[in-house]
Design a protein around this motif. Structure first.
Motif, PDB file in Angstrom:
ATOM      1  N   GLU A 134      -4.447 -12.880  18.342  1.00 17.87           N
ATOM      2  CA  GLU A 134      -4.879 -11.648  17.688  1.00 17.87           C
ATOM      3  C   GLU A 134      -5.356 -11.963  16.271  1.00 17.87           C
ATOM      4  O   GLU A 134      -5.195 -11.156  15.363  1.00 17.87           O
ATOM      5  CB  GLU A 134      -3.722 -10.647  17.654  1.00 17.87           C
ATOM      6  CG  GLU A 134      -3.080 -10.429  18.980  1.00 17.87           C
ATOM      7  CD  GLU A 134      -3.495  -9.143  19.651  1.00 17.87           C
ATOM      8  OE1 GLU A 134      -4.139  -8.310  19.006  1.00 17.87           O
ATOM      9  OE2 GLU A 134      -3.169  -8.989  20.827  1.00 17.87           O
ATOM     10  N   ASN A 135      -5.947 -13.147  16.091  1.00 21.84           N
ATOM     11  CA  ASN A 135      -6.282 -13.619  14.747  1.00 21.84           C
ATOM     12  C   ASN A 135      -7.357 -12.799  14.051  1.00 21.84           C
ATOM     13  O   ASN A 135      -7.600 -12.987  12.875  1.00 21.84           O
ATOM     14  CB  ASN A 135      -6.657 -15.101  14.769  1.00 21.84           C
ATOM     15  CG  ASN A 135      -7.913 -15.364  15.570  1.00 21.84           C
ATOM     16  OD1 ASN A 135      -8.513 -14.475  16.151  1.00 21.84           O
ATOM     17  ND2 ASN A 135      -8.308 -16.619  15.610  1.00 21.84           N
ATOM     18  N   ARG A 136      -7.985 -11.884  14.745  1.00 24.81           N
ATOM     19  CA  ARG A 136      -8.947 -11.009  14.070  1.00 24.81           C
ATOM     20  C   ARG A 136      -8.227 -10.053  13.127  1.00 24.81           C
ATOM     21  O   ARG A 136      -8.801  -9.551  12.185  1.00 24.81           O
ATOM     22  CB  ARG A 136      -9.766 -10.235  15.090  1.00 24.81           C
ATOM     23  CG  ARG A 136     -10.844 -11.102  15.756  1.00 24.81           C
ATOM     24  CD  ARG A 136     -11.434 -10.356  16.884  1.00 24.81           C
ATOM     25  NE  ARG A 136     -10.455 -10.439  17.955  1.00 24.81           N
ATOM     26  CZ  ARG A 136     -10.678 -10.927  19.159  1.00 24.81           C
ATOM     27  NH1 ARG A 136     -11.847 -11.304  19.483  1.00 24.81           N
ATOM     28  NH2 ARG A 136      -9.750 -11.020  20.054  1.00 24.81           N
ATOM     29  N   LYS A 137      -6.956  -9.790  13.453  1.00 26.60           N
ATOM     30  CA  LYS A 137      -6.141  -8.959  12.572  1.00 26.60           C
ATOM     31  C   LYS A 137      -5.339  -9.900  11.690  1.00 26.60           C
ATOM     32  O   LYS A 137      -4.915 -10.961  12.115  1.00 26.60           O
ATOM     33  CB  LYS A 137      -5.179  -8.101  13.383  1.00 26.60           C
ATOM     34  CG  LYS A 137      -5.868  -7.123  14.314  1.00 26.60           C
ATOM     35  CD  LYS A 137      -4.841  -6.341  15.088  1.00 26.60           C
ATOM     36  CE  LYS A 137      -5.506  -5.408  16.068  1.00 26.60           C
ATOM     37  NZ  LYS A 137      -4.553  -4.677  16.868  1.00 26.60           N
ATOM     38  N   ALA A 138      -5.110  -9.496  10.473  1.00 29.66           N
ATOM     39  CA  ALA A 138      -4.334 -10.341   9.565  1.00 29.66           C
ATOM     40  C   ALA A 138      -2.876 -10.406  10.000  1.00 29.66           C
ATOM     41  O   ALA A 138      -2.217 -11.407   9.789  1.00 29.66           O
ATOM     42  CB  ALA A 138      -4.441  -9.822   8.139  1.00 29.66           C
ATOM     43  N   SER A 139      -2.388  -9.326  10.614  1.00 34.40           N
ATOM     44  CA  SER A 139      -0.987  -9.286  11.000  1.00 34.40           C
ATOM     45  C   SER A 139      -0.780  -8.208  12.051  1.00 34.40           C
ATOM     46  O   SER A 139      -1.664  -7.396  12.308  1.00 34.40           O
ATOM     47  CB  SER A 139      -0.112  -9.010   9.782  1.00 34.40           C
ATOM     48  OG  SER A 139      -0.540  -7.818   9.149  1.00 34.40           O
ATOM     49  N   LEU A 140       0.392  -8.221  12.658  1.00 35.30           N
ATOM     50  CA  LEU A 140       0.778  -7.229  13.659  1.00 35.30           C
ATOM     51  C   LEU A 140       2.144  -6.678  13.310  1.00 35.30           C
ATOM     52  O   LEU A 140       2.983  -7.390  12.760  1.00 35.30           O
ATOM     53  CB  LEU A 140       0.877  -7.871  15.049  1.00 35.30           C
ATOM     54  CG  LEU A 140      -0.399  -8.262  15.761  1.00 35.30           C
ATOM     55  CD1 LEU A 140      -0.060  -9.038  17.030  1.00 35.30           C
ATOM     56  CD2 LEU A 140      -1.204  -7.023  16.117  1.00 35.30           C
TER      57      LEU A 140
ATOM     58  N   GLU B 229       1.176  -1.789   4.805  1.00 33.83           N
ATOM     59  CA  GLU B 229       0.575  -1.036   3.692  1.00 33.83           C
ATOM     60  C   GLU B 229       0.400   0.447   4.016  1.00 33.83           C
ATOM     61  O   GLU B 229       0.289   1.276   3.112  1.00 33.83           O
ATOM     62  CB  GLU B 229      -0.752  -1.656   3.278  1.00 33.83           C
ATOM     63  CG  GLU B 229      -1.830  -1.600   4.355  1.00 33.83           C
ATOM     64  CD  GLU B 229      -3.098  -2.309   3.929  1.00 33.83           C
ATOM     65  OE1 GLU B 229      -4.060  -1.603   3.563  1.00 33.83           O
ATOM     66  OE2 GLU B 229      -3.116  -3.554   3.972  1.00 33.83           O
ATOM     67  N   PHE B 230       0.392   0.810   5.312  1.00 30.33           N
ATOM     68  CA  PHE B 230       0.193   2.206   5.698  1.00 30.33           C
ATOM     69  C   PHE B 230       1.496   2.921   6.038  1.00 30.33           C
ATOM     70  O   PHE B 230       1.557   4.138   6.026  1.00 30.33           O
ATOM     71  CB  PHE B 230      -0.759   2.285   6.902  1.00 30.33           C
ATOM     72  CG  PHE B 230      -2.095   1.660   6.613  1.00 30.33           C
ATOM     73  CD1 PHE B 230      -2.993   2.253   5.744  1.00 30.33           C
ATOM     74  CD2 PHE B 230      -2.439   0.454   7.206  1.00 30.33           C
ATOM     75  CE1 PHE B 230      -4.216   1.673   5.471  1.00 30.33           C
ATOM     76  CE2 PHE B 230      -3.662  -0.137   6.943  1.00 30.33           C
ATOM     77  CZ  PHE B 230      -4.551   0.474   6.070  1.00 30.33           C
ATOM     78  N   ASP B 231       2.520   2.151   6.398  1.00 29.37           N
ATOM     79  CA  ASP B 231       3.809   2.728   6.791  1.00 29.37           C
ATOM     80  C   ASP B 231       4.912   1.896   6.149  1.00 29.37           C
ATOM     81  O   ASP B 231       5.230   0.801   6.623  1.00 29.37           O
ATOM     82  CB  ASP B 231       3.941   2.720   8.323  1.00 29.37           C
ATOM     83  CG  ASP B 231       5.247   3.299   8.823  1.00 29.37           C
ATOM     84  OD1 ASP B 231       6.112   3.669   7.997  1.00 29.37           O
ATOM     85  OD2 ASP B 231       5.408   3.393  10.051  1.00 29.37           O
ATOM     86  N   GLY B 232       5.485   2.410   5.071  1.00 26.46           N
ATOM     87  CA  GLY B 232       6.487   1.673   4.317  1.00 26.46           C
ATOM     88  C   GLY B 232       7.724   1.302   5.105  1.00 26.46           C
ATOM     89  O   GLY B 232       8.442   0.381   4.749  1.00 26.46           O
ATOM     90  N   ARG B 233       7.975   2.003   6.210  1.00 28.53           N
ATOM     91  CA  ARG B 233       9.155   1.695   7.039  1.00 28.53           C
ATOM     92  C   ARG B 233       8.888   0.516   7.974  1.00 28.53           C
ATOM     93  O   ARG B 233       9.808  -0.143   8.418  1.00 28.53           O
ATOM     94  CB  ARG B 233       9.561   2.906   7.875  1.00 28.53           C
ATOM     95  CG  ARG B 233       9.969   4.114   7.043  1.00 28.53           C
ATOM     96  CD  ARG B 233      10.043   5.336   7.913  1.00 28.53           C
ATOM     97  NE  ARG B 233       8.701   5.594   8.462  1.00 28.53           N
ATOM     98  CZ  ARG B 233       8.434   6.322   9.530  1.00 28.53           C
ATOM     99  NH1 ARG B 233       9.405   6.874  10.203  1.00 28.53           N
ATOM    100  NH2 ARG B 233       7.208   6.506   9.939  1.00 28.53           N
TER     101      ARG B 233
END
Length: 151
Positions: A68-74, A109-113
């Protein structure tokens, strides 16, 4: 893992068929052989991964992150869903991979939890170093079992 080492003979299956007429002897025989072969392959892979300082689960997490390297993280929950494992097992395993410097855990970054996981250069190196042996085991196993595999 499949623990039945000695599979039932065709005669045993025929006897079961008399008691359970809906049983499909060929399907049961094929499924049992497939389960047995898969179990043997899993044992070979477990032994190999232990020489690499990995487990199958750690290896699979690294694979999921790499593919899934197109995304920086999962999110760790997304990885857990892709591997069909529980969240607590995922959390413990990712923490162990972070300790080994194979992954980085950070805040979403979008969901602090939520936590997001990314593959580090070290993790990619661990994965890429283990892949040749992994592919060799699968190739050798399939060559040895080509005639006995279920089509």
């Amino acid at each position: 893992m499949f623990f039945l080492k000695s599979l039932p003979t065709r005669n045993v299956l025929i006897e079961y068929k008399k008691r359970f007429p809906n049983m499909d002897i060929e399907a049961v025989e094929s499924a049992l052989n497939l389960l047995r072969q898969a179990s043997l392959l899993e044992r070979h892979l477990d032994a190999y991964f232990s020489t690499q300082g990995l487990s199958q689960l750690r290896f699979l997490i690294l694979i999921v992150l790499d593919r899934e390297n197109r995304k920086a993280s999962l999110k760790s929950s997304d990885i857990a869903d892709r591997l069909d494992i529980s969240r607590p097992v995922m959390t413990r395993t990712i923490q162990a991979l972070e300790k080994a410097k194979a992954v980085r855990i950070s805040e979403d970054e979008f969901d602090g939890r939520a936590k997001v996981v990314s593959l580090t250069d070290c993790g990619r190196s661990i994965l890429y170093n283990s892949l040749p042996g992994y592919y060799d085991i699968i190739r050798d196993f399939m060559e040895r079992n080509r005639d006995s595999t279920v089509s």
